[in-house]
Design a protein around this motif. Structure first.
Motif, mmCIF file in Angstrom:
data_model
loop_
_atom_site.group_PDB
_atom_site.id
_atom_site.type_symbol
_atom_site.label_atom_id
_atom_site.label_comp_id
_atom_site.label_asym_id
_atom_site.label_seq_id
_atom_site.Cartn_x
_atom_site.Cartn_y
_atom_site.Cartn_z
ATOM 1 N N UNK A 1 0.844 -1.188 0.000
ATOM 2 C CA UNK A 1 0.000 0.000 0.000
ATOM 3 C C UNK A 1 0.876 1.233 0.000
ATOM 4 N N UNK A 2 0.541 2.233 -0.796
ATOM 5 C CA UNK A 2 1.298 3.469 -0.821
ATOM 6 C C UNK A 2 1.039 4.298 0.411
ATOM 7 N N UNK A 3 1.859 5.355 0.597
ATOM 8 C CA UNK A 3 1.711 6.194 1.771
ATOM 9 C C UNK A 3 0.550 7.167 1.631
ATOM 10 N N UNK A 4 0.022 7.295 0.460
ATOM 11 C CA UNK A 4 -1.137 8.146 0.269
ATOM 12 C C UNK A 4 -1.933 7.575 -0.888
ATOM 13 N N UNK A 5 -3.144 8.023 -1.041
ATOM 14 C CA UNK A 5 -3.941 7.525 -2.156
ATOM 15 C C UNK A 5 -5.264 6.996 -1.677
ATOM 16 N N UNK A 6 -6.223 6.977 -2.575
ATOM 17 C CA UNK A 6 -7.587 6.613 -2.222
ATOM 18 C C UNK A 6 -7.673 5.184 -1.710
ATOM 19 N N UNK A 7 -6.983 4.246 -2.386
ATOM 20 C CA UNK A 7 -7.067 2.848 -1.960
ATOM 21 C C UNK A 7 -6.549 2.689 -0.542
ATOM 22 N N UNK B 1 -6.415 4.887 1.851
ATOM 23 C CA UNK B 1 -7.329 5.469 2.831
ATOM 24 C C UNK B 1 -8.552 4.589 3.041
ATOM 25 N N UNK B 2 -9.033 3.955 1.987
ATOM 26 C CA UNK B 2 -10.189 3.055 2.165
ATOM 27 C C UNK B 2 -9.809 1.884 3.071
ATOM 28 N N UNK B 3 -8.606 1.365 2.871
ATOM 29 C CA UNK B 3 -8.149 0.265 3.728
ATOM 30 C C UNK B 3 -8.062 0.735 5.171
ATOM 31 N N UNK B 4 -7.483 1.911 5.367
ATOM 32 C CA UNK B 4 -7.362 2.428 6.738
ATOM 33 C C UNK B 4 -8.730 2.664 7.373
ATOM 34 N N UNK B 5 -9.675 3.137 6.592
ATOM 35 C CA UNK B 5 -11.012 3.363 7.137
ATOM 36 C C UNK B 5 -11.665 2.054 7.562
ATOM 37 N N UNK B 6 -11.495 1.002 6.764
ATOM 38 C CA UNK B 6 -12.078 -0.294 7.150
ATOM 39 C C UNK B 6 -11.454 -0.794 8.444
ATOM 40 N N UNK B 7 -10.138 -0.694 8.528
ATOM 41 C CA UNK B 7 -9.459 -1.134 9.747
ATOM 42 C C UNK B 7 -9.882 -0.269 10.925
ATOM 43 N N UNK B 8 -9.995 1.030 10.707
ATOM 44 C CA UNK B 8 -10.383 1.946 11.786
ATOM 45 C C UNK B 8 -11.768 1.621 12.329
ATOM 46 N N UNK B 9 -12.710 1.358 11.451
ATOM 47 C CA UNK B 9 -14.071 1.052 11.898
ATOM 48 C C UNK B 9 -14.102 -0.219 12.730
#
Length: 454
Positions: free
Chosen positions: A310-316, A318-326
Motif C-alpha cells: 500500500x502506498x503512503x497516500x492515495x484513495x485505496x 485510505x479506504x483500507x485504513x477506514x475499514x481497519x479503523x471502523x
C-alpha cells in the motif's frame, strides 16, 4: 545483526539489583518512562560500564489504523540517541482507535490489543512500519503480543502474518515466547507451528516472562515466575536458531535479586538445551533472496519495496485504513465504553478482556495518583471499576485520575465526610490551569465555575 547476550528489563524498583547482577550483558527500558536529558543514574552507570540499553516503546500503536504520530516517533528516536542504542523495539498492536477516520471520539485502550491477521490490517501495519523505520535513527524490531481474544475472519496464522511483514518491510522481530504460550492457552494456537512459520533469521532478540492462569485464561502478568512451558518454547526456538539476545521481563511484584538471578540461569539453560539439538541454520521458506535484501536494506536504513504494498497516500490506502479503523473502533468501544459487542467476537472473552483493562487502569491510576486510594481506602478499587465500565480514557492516566475523581464527587456515591472533602481538595488543586488560591471563598467559587463548564 547485533549480538546482545543475556539481559533483563530495567525497572526503577530493581535498579540496584540489576547493577549488581553477574552475567547481565544488556538491559531494556520502557522508552516512555525516560527523560533523555535526565537519565536515571543507574542507567548512566550501566552505560559507562559498557552495558547496552535498548528502549522499548509501548505507545506508538503501529497496528492502529492511523499513521504513527510524528511526535511519538521523534520522542522514540530521541531516546534511542540518548542511550546510544543499537536498535529500538515496539509492538504489533493497536492502542487507540476512533478519531478522524471514523468521525468519532478518540478512544485510548491503555493496553496492547491484537490486530486482525487480515490483508487489510497487514497493509496498514506494513505502511506504518515503513514510516517508523524512516523516522528512527537505528533499526526497528517489532514484538508479537499476548491476547485474550481472537478476531473473527482472520486470513493468516501468526507465523504467516509475521513472515509477510518481514518480507515486505525488512523489519526485525522481537519474539516473546511467553506471549506464544499465552496465545496457546487462550486461543489454541500451537507455539511450535508459529515458530516453524517464522522467518527466524529476522529475530533481533527474545522476551521471556511469567504469567498466571485463572479460570482457564492465561494472563501475561509479568509479575510471576517464568513457568516451564515458556522455557520449553524458548528451547524449541533455540533449537531452530541462535537468538541474538534473550531478556527476562518483570514489571510488578519484584522478588529478591537471588530469584531473578535463578530465573536468568534457567533461561540460559533452556537456550543451551535447544542449542545442543540444533542442526545447520534453517533457511526460511518463501521468495529467494528476501532475507539478504532485508539485511542490505536495514544496513542502508531503508526498507525493501514489495509488489502490491500500500502506498503512503492515495484513495485505496485510505479506504483500507477506514475499514481497519471502523473494526478497531467498534472493538475498543465495546471494551472500554460498554457499547455492543461486534459480531463474531466471543462475548465471554470480551468481558474478561474488558475487566482486565479496567483493572489495569485502576492499578496504573493508583500509581500515578496514590492520593486517590489513600483517600478512598478500600472503596477506591470498586469505585474505579464502576467508573471505567462506560468511561474510556480520554487523555492518559493523569487525566484519567482527574476524571475519576470528578465522577466520584458528582455520582453521589460518596457521603459527606473526610474522604469527600479530601477528594474535593485534591481535585480542585489539580483540575485547573494554574495553582489554586487558598482562601475558602476562592475555592468555592472556582469549583462552581469548573463544574458549570463541565
Amino acid at each position: 545483526m547485533v549480538r546482545l547476550g543475556t539481559g533483563i528489563g530495567w525497572r526503577p524498583e530493581i535498579a540496584d539489583a540489576v547493577e549488581r547482577m553477574p552475567g547481565v550483558d544488556w538491559v531494556e527500558v520502557v522508552a516512555e518512562n525516560l527523560c533523555p536529558g535526565h537519565l536515571p543514574e543507574s542507567l548512566v552507570r550501566l552505560r559507562e560500564r559498557g552495558v547496552t540499553v535498548v528502549p522499548h516503546g509501548v505507545s506508538l500503536g503501529l497496528g492502529g489504523a492511523e499513521r504513527p504520530d510524528e511526535g511519538r516517533l521523534a520522542a522514540l528516536a530521541e531516546r534511542a540517541e540518548a542511550l546510544g542504542a543499537p536498535l529500538v523495539t515496539e509492538h504489533i498492536a493497536f492502542v487507540r482507535a476512533g478519531g478522524p477516520l471514523t468521525a468519532s471520539a478518540r478512544l485510548e485502550a491503555g493496553h496492547l490489543l491484537p490486530v486482525p491477521r487480515t490483508r487489510d490490517a497487514l497493509d496498514v501495519l506494513c505502511e506504518n512500519v515503513r514510516i517508523a523505520q524512516r523516522a528512527l535513527p537505528v533499526p526497528l524490531a517489532v514484538e508479537n503480543i499476548a491476547a485474550l481474544i481472537s478476531w473473527p475472519g482472520e486470513e493468516m496464522t501468526e507465523g504467516q502474518f509475521l513472515y509477510e511483514l518481514v518480507e515486505r518491510t525488512g523489519v526485525r522481530l522481537l519474539i516473546d515466547v511467553a506471549n506464544l504460550h499465552t496465545n496457546h492457552v487462550n486461543r489454541g494456537e500451537d507455539p511450535a507451528k508459529a515458530l516453524a512459520e517464522l522467518p527466524v533469521e529476522a529475530i533481533a532478540y527474545v522476551h521471556v516472562a511469567g504469567g498466571v492462569e485463572k479460570d482457564g485464561v492465561w494472563h501475561d502478568s509479568h509479575a510471576h515466575p517464568v513457568p516451564r512451558p515458556v522455557l520449553d518454547i524458548l528451547t524449541d526456538l533455540a533449537s531452530r536458531v541462535a537468538p541474538p539476545g534473550v531478556l527476562l521481563e518483570r514489571d510488578e511484584d519484584f522478588p529478591e535479586a537471588g530469584e531473578l538471578e535463578r530465573e536468568l540461569t534457567a533461561i540460559g539453560e533452556a537456550v543451551r538445551a535447544g542449542t545442543r539439538t540444533r542442526g545447520p541454520e534453517p533457511v526460511a521458506e518463501g521468495p529467494q533472496g528476501t532475507a539478504a535484501e532485508a539485511e542490505r536494506g536495514a544496513a542502508a536504513g531503508q526498507a525493501p519495496e514489495a509488489p502490491g504494498a500500500v502506498g503512503e497516500a492515495g484513495e485505496a490506502g485510505e479506504r483500507v485504513r477506514e475499514r481497519v479503523a471502523l473494526a478497531q473502533t467498534a472493538l475498543l468501544s465495546a471494551l472500554v465504553a460498554g457499547t455492543p459487542v461486534p459480531e463474531g467476537f466471543d462475548r465471554t472473552r470480551l468481558g474478561i478482556q474488558a475487566r482486565a483493562l479496567a483493572a489495569k487502569r485502576a492499578g496504573v491510576v493508583a500509581k500515578v495518583a496514590p492520593e486517590l486510594p489513600a483517600v478512598l481506602g478500600t472503596a477506591y478499587r470498586p469505585a474505579f471499576l464502576s467508573y471505567a465500565q462506560t468511561r474510556p480514557m480520554r487523555g492518559g492516566y493523569r487525566q484519567d485520575a482527574l476524571d475519576f475523581a470528578e465522577w466520584a464527587l458528582l455520582s453521589g456515591g460518596l457521603a459527606e465526610g473526610r474522604a469527600k472533602r479530601e477528594l474535593r481538595e485534591w481535585w480542585l488543586d489539580r483540575s485547573g490551569p494554574a495553582p489554586r488560591r487558598r482562601s475558602r471563598v476562592a475555592r468555592v467559587a472556582r469549583m462552581g465555575r469548573v463544574l458549570m463548564r463541565r
